[in-house]
Design a protein around this motif. Structure first.
Motif, PDB file in Angstrom:
ATOM      1  N   LEU A  58      44.540  45.645  22.174  1.00  0.00           N
ATOM      2  CA  LEU A  58      43.156  45.170  22.250  1.00  0.00           C
ATOM      3  C   LEU A  58      42.661  45.141  23.704  1.00  0.00           C
ATOM      4  O   LEU A  58      43.466  45.083  24.634  1.00  0.00           O
ATOM      5  N   SER A  59      41.358  45.117  23.866  1.00  0.00           N
ATOM      6  CA  SER A  59      40.788  44.907  25.188  1.00  0.00           C
ATOM      7  C   SER A  59      41.268  43.561  25.723  1.00  0.00           C
ATOM      8  O   SER A  59      41.191  42.550  25.023  1.00  0.00           O
ATOM      9  N   THR A  64      46.682  46.422  33.603  1.00  0.00           N
ATOM     10  CA  THR A  64      47.533  45.625  34.487  1.00  0.00           C
ATOM     11  C   THR A  64      48.968  46.153  34.485  1.00  0.00           C
ATOM     12  O   THR A  64      49.540  46.425  35.548  1.00  0.00           O
ATOM     13  N   ARG A  69      40.488  35.513  27.520  1.00  0.00           N
ATOM     14  CA  ARG A  69      40.572  36.214  28.822  1.00  0.00           C
ATOM     15  C   ARG A  69      39.252  36.915  29.114  1.00  0.00           C
ATOM     16  O   ARG A  69      38.746  36.861  30.226  1.00  0.00           O
ATOM     17  N   LYS A  97      36.509  41.913  30.584  1.00  0.00           N
ATOM     18  CA  LYS A  97      35.315  42.746  30.830  1.00  0.00           C
ATOM     19  C   LYS A  97      34.057  42.175  30.188  1.00  0.00           C
ATOM     20  O   LYS A  97      33.013  42.833  30.172  1.00  0.00           O
ATOM     21  N   THR A 104      52.409  40.516  25.329  1.00  0.00           N
ATOM     22  CA  THR A 104      51.607  40.201  26.524  1.00  0.00           C
ATOM     23  C   THR A 104      50.730  38.972  26.312  1.00  0.00           C
ATOM     24  O   THR A 104      50.171  38.448  27.271  1.00  0.00           O
ATOM     25  N   ARG A 152      53.978  36.144  26.831  1.00  0.00           N
ATOM     26  CA  ARG A 152      54.930  36.283  27.940  1.00  0.00           C
ATOM     27  C   ARG A 152      54.180  36.558  29.237  1.00  0.00           C
ATOM     28  O   ARG A 152      53.066  37.078  29.221  1.00  0.00           O
ATOM     29  N   SER A 153      54.837  36.278  30.355  1.00  0.00           N
ATOM     30  CA  SER A 153      54.188  36.502  31.651  1.00  0.00           C
ATOM     31  C   SER A 153      54.148  38.005  31.967  1.00  0.00           C
ATOM     32  O   SER A 153      54.890  38.803  31.387  1.00  0.00           O
ATOM     33  N   GLN A 154      53.286  38.346  32.920  1.00  0.00           N
ATOM     34  CA  GLN A 154      53.221  39.739  33.377  1.00  0.00           C
ATOM     35  C   GLN A 154      54.585  40.218  33.859  1.00  0.00           C
ATOM     36  O   GLN A 154      54.987  41.349  33.588  1.00  0.00           O
ATOM     37  N   CYS A 157      56.950  40.934  30.998  1.00  0.00           N
ATOM     38  CA  CYS A 157      56.556  42.152  30.273  1.00  0.00           C
ATOM     39  C   CYS A 157      56.871  43.398  31.075  1.00  0.00           C
ATOM     40  O   CYS A 157      57.333  44.402  30.531  1.00  0.00           O
TER      41      CYS A 157
HETATM   42  P1  ADP Z   1      43.284  45.835  29.126  1.00  0.00           P
HETATM   43  O1  ADP Z   1      43.488  46.970  30.086  1.00  0.00           O
HETATM   44  O2  ADP Z   1      44.274  45.838  28.000  1.00  0.00           O
HETATM   45  O3  ADP Z   1      41.878  45.697  28.640  1.00  0.00           O
HETATM   46  P2  ADP Z   1      43.612  44.218  31.493  1.00  0.00           P
HETATM   47  O4  ADP Z   1      44.911  44.684  32.072  1.00  0.00           O
HETATM   48  O5  ADP Z   1      42.352  44.744  32.111  1.00  0.00           O
HETATM   49  O6  ADP Z   1      43.609  44.477  29.913  1.00  0.00           O
HETATM   50  O7  ADP Z   1      43.538  42.628  31.543  1.00  0.00           O
HETATM   51  C1  ADP Z   1      44.606  41.805  31.088  1.00  0.00           C
HETATM   52  C2  ADP Z   1      44.463  40.411  31.701  1.00  0.00           C
HETATM   53  O8  ADP Z   1      45.462  39.557  31.159  1.00  0.00           O
HETATM   54  C3  ADP Z   1      44.655  40.433  33.220  1.00  0.00           C
HETATM   55  O9  ADP Z   1      43.746  39.505  33.777  1.00  0.00           O
HETATM   56  C4  ADP Z   1      46.109  39.930  33.372  1.00  0.00           C
HETATM   57  O10 ADP Z   1      46.295  39.265  34.590  1.00  0.00           O
HETATM   58  C5  ADP Z   1      46.255  38.985  32.197  1.00  0.00           C
HETATM   59  N1  ADP Z   1      47.629  38.838  31.662  1.00  0.00           N
HETATM   60  C6  ADP Z   1      48.214  37.668  31.332  1.00  0.00           C
HETATM   61  N2  ADP Z   1      49.461  37.863  30.867  1.00  0.00           N
HETATM   62  C7  ADP Z   1      49.685  39.192  30.897  1.00  0.00           C
HETATM   63  C8  ADP Z   1      50.824  39.996  30.543  1.00  0.00           C
HETATM   64  N3  ADP Z   1      51.945  39.480  30.052  1.00  0.00           N
HETATM   65  N4  ADP Z   1      50.703  41.342  30.684  1.00  0.00           N
HETATM   66  C9  ADP Z   1      49.554  41.881  31.176  1.00  0.00           C
HETATM   67  N5  ADP Z   1      48.451  41.171  31.529  1.00  0.00           N
HETATM   68  C10 ADP Z   1      48.513  39.829  31.392  1.00  0.00           C
END
Ligand code: ADP
Length: 174
Positions: free
Chosen positions: A16-17, A23, A121, A124, A157, A160-162, A165
């Motif tokens: 999903l978005s 990231t 979150r 966008k 995601t 769990r933390s970045q 992951c």
């Molecule tokens: P997408 O590209 O899927 O639309 P983004 O990467 O633009 O998503 O945004 C994801 C948001 O979620 C970022 O602000 C990031 O810091 C946050 N986030 C929190 N936990 C995670 C995680 N485990 N993995 C990736 N992003 C995460």
């Protein structure tokens, strides 16, 4: 195909978005580069500003978006690049199209993050706009998003933390 160069690989992150595709793709790219690999990130938002700029968000246009990303990834990986694709790819049949084009060089990974977390979150602002009707065709809202089944690869995601992951992603690609 350039001779004497090991073929690359394609890692396709979907979800999903707000699930974390951009990231994690960008962070993984840094790691792969520091390991000496040639890396290209194909990010859905960036593709839409150029290569795919005439495409919209209907199912048919999303299929075409996937097809172009997969064909581009094929060209790049056949020349030795590691390609990270960050694309919502909401339907199973879209992932299957990627598989048809890329075959075994492809690793498909679902970034699992529930709608409520993504909407909170709202990186966008899309979920807010979808709620007020300014945006339509948003997977998880007025368009179907088909999650991975249990035997398919996924990273949590949403919970769990970045860092966790990213580590899991690196382990999957060892
Ligand atoms: P997408 O590209 O899927 O639309 P983004 O990467 O633009 O998503 O945004 C994801 C948001 O979620 C970022 O602000 C990031 O810091 C946050 N986030 C929190 N936990 C995670 C995680 N485990 N993995 C990736 N992003 C995460």
């Amino acid at each position: 195909v350039i001779a004497n160069r090991a073929p690359g690989r394609v890692i396709w992150l979907y979800g999903l978005s707000g699930a974390g595709k951009t990231t994690l793709a960008k962070q993984a790219a840094v790691h792969f580069r520091s390991a000496g690999r040639q890396v290209v990130v194909l990010d859905g938002d960036e593709l839409r500003t150029g290569l795919c700029r005439e495409l919209g968000y209907t199912e048919a246009d999303r299929f075409e978006n996937v097809r172009r990303a997969a064909e581009m990834a094929k060209l790049l990986s056949s020349q030795g690049c590691w390609v990270l694709v960050a694309l919502m790819t909401p339907l199973r049949s879209m992932r299957e199209l990627g598989r048809q084009i890329l075959g075994d060089s492809l690793t498909i990974i679902h970034l699992r993050c529930d709608h409520a977390t993504c909407a909170a979150r709202d990186v966008k602002g899309l979920y807010r706009q979808a709620a007020s009707g300014q945006v339509t065709h948003l997977p998880g809202c007025d368009m179907v998003f088909e999650e991975a089944t249990n035997n398919e690869l996924s990273l949590d995601t949403g919970t769990r933390s970045q860092e966790e992951c990213l580590n899991q992603l690196m382990n999957l690609m060892q």
